[in-house]
Design a protein around this motif. Sequence first.
Motif, short mmCIF file in Angstrom:
data_model
loop_
_atom_site.label_atom_id
_atom_site.label_comp_id
_atom_site.label_asym_id
_atom_site.label_seq_id
_atom_site.Cartn_x
_atom_site.Cartn_y
_atom_site.Cartn_z
N LEU A 113 69.57 -13.25 22.21
CA LEU A 113 69.26 -14.06 23.38
C LEU A 113 70.51 -14.85 23.78
CD1 LEU A 113 65.70 -15.44 22.54
CD2 LEU A 113 66.32 -13.49 23.97
N VAL A 114 70.92 -14.67 25.03
CA VAL A 114 72.12 -15.33 25.55
C VAL A 114 71.72 -16.20 26.73
CG1 VAL A 114 74.43 -15.00 26.48
CG2 VAL A 114 73.50 -13.34 24.85
N PHE A 115 72.18 -17.45 26.73
CA PHE A 115 71.85 -18.37 27.81
C PHE A 115 72.65 -18.05 29.07
CE2 PHE A 115 70.76 -20.79 24.01
CZ PHE A 115 69.52 -21.30 24.35
N THR A 116 71.96 -18.11 30.21
CA THR A 116 72.67 -18.03 31.48
C THR A 116 73.20 -19.41 31.83
OG1 THR A 116 70.63 -18.41 32.73
CG2 THR A 116 71.22 -16.11 32.26
N ALA A 117 74.07 -19.48 32.83
CA ALA A 117 74.69 -20.75 33.25
C ALA A 117 75.32 -21.47 32.06
CB ALA A 117 73.68 -21.64 33.96
N PRO A 118 76.28 -20.86 31.39
CA PRO A 118 76.85 -21.46 30.18
C PRO A 118 77.50 -22.82 30.41
CG PRO A 118 78.18 -19.60 30.94
CD PRO A 118 76.92 -19.57 31.71
N ASP A 119 77.99 -23.10 31.60
CA ASP A 119 78.57 -24.42 31.87
C ASP A 119 77.52 -25.51 31.73
OD1 ASP A 119 81.03 -23.35 32.30
OD2 ASP A 119 80.91 -23.35 34.48
N THR A 120 76.30 -25.22 32.15
CA THR A 120 75.20 -26.19 32.03
C THR A 120 74.83 -26.41 30.58
OG1 THR A 120 74.33 -25.44 34.16
CG2 THR A 120 72.84 -26.70 32.75
N ILE A 121 74.82 -25.35 29.80
CA ILE A 121 74.49 -25.46 28.37
C ILE A 121 75.51 -26.33 27.66
CG2 ILE A 121 74.11 -24.18 26.23
CD1 ILE A 121 72.04 -23.67 28.46
N ARG A 122 76.76 -26.16 28.00
CA ARG A 122 77.83 -26.90 27.33
C ARG A 122 77.71 -28.39 27.57
NH1 ARG A 122 83.66 -25.34 29.39
NH2 ARG A 122 82.71 -26.20 31.28
N GLU A 123 77.17 -28.78 28.72
CA GLU A 123 77.12 -30.19 29.07
C GLU A 123 75.81 -30.86 28.64
OE1 GLU A 123 77.67 -30.08 33.24
OE2 GLU A 123 79.79 -29.48 33.13
N ALA A 130 59.66 -33.80 28.24
CA ALA A 130 59.38 -33.31 29.60
C ALA A 130 60.61 -33.40 30.49
CB ALA A 130 58.24 -34.11 30.20
N SER A 131 61.50 -34.33 30.18
CA SER A 131 62.69 -34.49 31.02
C SER A 131 63.83 -33.55 30.63
CB SER A 131 63.19 -35.94 30.93
OG SER A 131 63.67 -36.22 29.63
N VAL A 132 63.67 -32.86 29.50
CA VAL A 132 64.70 -31.93 29.06
C VAL A 132 64.71 -30.71 29.98
CG1 VAL A 132 65.48 -30.42 27.20
CG2 VAL A 132 64.59 -32.70 26.68
N PRO A 133 65.85 -30.32 30.55
CA PRO A 133 65.88 -29.20 31.51
C PRO A 133 65.63 -27.86 30.83
CG PRO A 133 68.11 -29.91 30.99
CD PRO A 133 67.19 -30.91 30.35
N TYR A 134 65.05 -26.94 31.61
CA TYR A 134 64.84 -25.58 31.13
C TYR A 134 66.14 -24.79 31.24
CZ TYR A 134 59.76 -25.97 30.89
OH TYR A 134 58.48 -26.31 30.56
N ALA A 135 66.29 -23.83 30.36
CA ALA A 135 67.44 -22.91 30.42
C ALA A 135 66.91 -21.48 30.31
CB ALA A 135 68.42 -23.20 29.30
N CYS A 136 67.49 -20.58 31.08
CA CYS A 136 67.08 -19.18 31.05
C CYS A 136 67.94 -18.40 30.06
CB CYS A 136 67.21 -18.55 32.43
SG CYS A 136 66.13 -19.28 33.67
N SER A 142 72.70 -31.94 25.86
CA SER A 142 72.41 -32.22 24.45
C SER A 142 71.16 -31.46 24.00
CB SER A 142 72.17 -33.72 24.24
OG SER A 142 73.36 -34.44 24.56
N TYR A 143 70.17 -31.38 24.91
CA TYR A 143 68.94 -30.65 24.62
C TYR A 143 68.60 -29.75 25.81
CZ TYR A 143 68.16 -34.05 20.87
OH TYR A 143 68.29 -34.80 19.77
N ILE A 144 68.00 -28.62 25.53
CA ILE A 144 67.53 -27.70 26.58
C ILE A 144 66.21 -27.10 26.11
CG2 ILE A 144 69.73 -27.09 27.60
CD1 ILE A 144 69.84 -24.70 25.78
N ARG A 145 65.45 -26.55 27.04
CA ARG A 145 64.23 -25.83 26.70
C ARG A 145 64.35 -24.39 27.19
NH1 ARG A 145 59.21 -29.28 28.76
NH2 ARG A 145 60.65 -29.79 30.44
N LEU A 146 63.90 -23.46 26.36
CA LEU A 146 63.97 -22.06 26.72
C LEU A 146 62.95 -21.73 27.81
CD1 LEU A 146 64.28 -20.16 23.33
CD2 LEU A 146 66.08 -20.82 24.90
N GLU A 147 63.37 -20.91 28.76
CA GLU A 147 62.47 -20.39 29.77
C GLU A 147 62.51 -18.88 29.70
OE1 GLU A 147 61.51 -21.13 34.45
OE2 GLU A 147 63.59 -21.22 33.81
#
Length: 312
Positions: free
Chosen positions: A295-305, A27-33, A307-312
């Motif tokens: 599928l390409v992630f937006t905000a690539p700087d956030t993705i790089r930093e 639940a604490s893992v941030p969403y990524a678009c 360890s885990y993300i969730r798809l939105e």
Amino acid sequence: MKKAIAVLAGAAVISAAICTLPDAAVASVPYACVTSPKVVSYSKTLNGSGTLSYIGQADITSPMPLIIKQYHVAEGDTVSAGDVIATVDKDGSRSMVESLGQLSGFAVAAANISTAVSLIPEVITSEYSGTVLCTAGNGSAVEAGSSICTVAATDDLVLTVPVSEEYISNVQLGQTVSFALTAYPDEAFTGTVADIAGAARNKYSGSVLETVVDVTIAPDKYDARLRSGLTAAVSFTLTQPKNICVLSYDAIGQDESGEYIYVYEDGKAVRRKIFTGAEFPDGAEIIKGVSEGELVFTAPDTIRESSYIRLE
């Protein structure tokens, strides 16, 4: 659509490790678009602006300011060179000249105001033969060098566009052109390059002096909305249309190694180097590095930093 799974941001981590995460941790893992590149039809263009006028169109002017008492011609009348087109209000013109003080720019040098006043003509005659397009109007005060009357030698309407010497090599006779009138911004008109001036000229663009070559464009068909004096935004088509891949800017990152993206691949966010080309208001052409539908992630700087993300 949100997916209740975490995606690994690092390619070296095993995807199955996600399943071992406690619910609270997930639940604490941030969403990524994510977004996808889109394929659009694109032609390389050269943009400029120009003014509509008739071939052979010319202004009748005076080297000094005048007040026109009465016109003897109206819009649509035919005149010949030497015909009287207007009578001058000499008294009114004399008062205007005297109020302006010492004048400059006369065709004949004026030593003093009295000499200047003596140069005021009784009538204005046409220097050209053709059709009257417009006049300044009875009783109007016309500044030195301004148009008293505009005459067109033909009824052939063309669009004249000054093109910078830097780009004139891209313009060819017969080239396809599209343009939109300022008066009708939502309407598209087309034409072809009919003439390219044999000599360049200097033109001020704001406070910058540049060298331009005048290009004449003939509209493809008659349209009553095309009128002399209207301005237009012009686009020269330089290449044949082709399909290209465009990706939004918010999905493109850049660092010392160049431009990059993060692609959703096999449950992971995988970094890829990309090469971009043409730029548009909503994204850039991707020459190499990603394909339509990925599928390409937006905000690539956030993705790089992360360890885990969730798809939105």
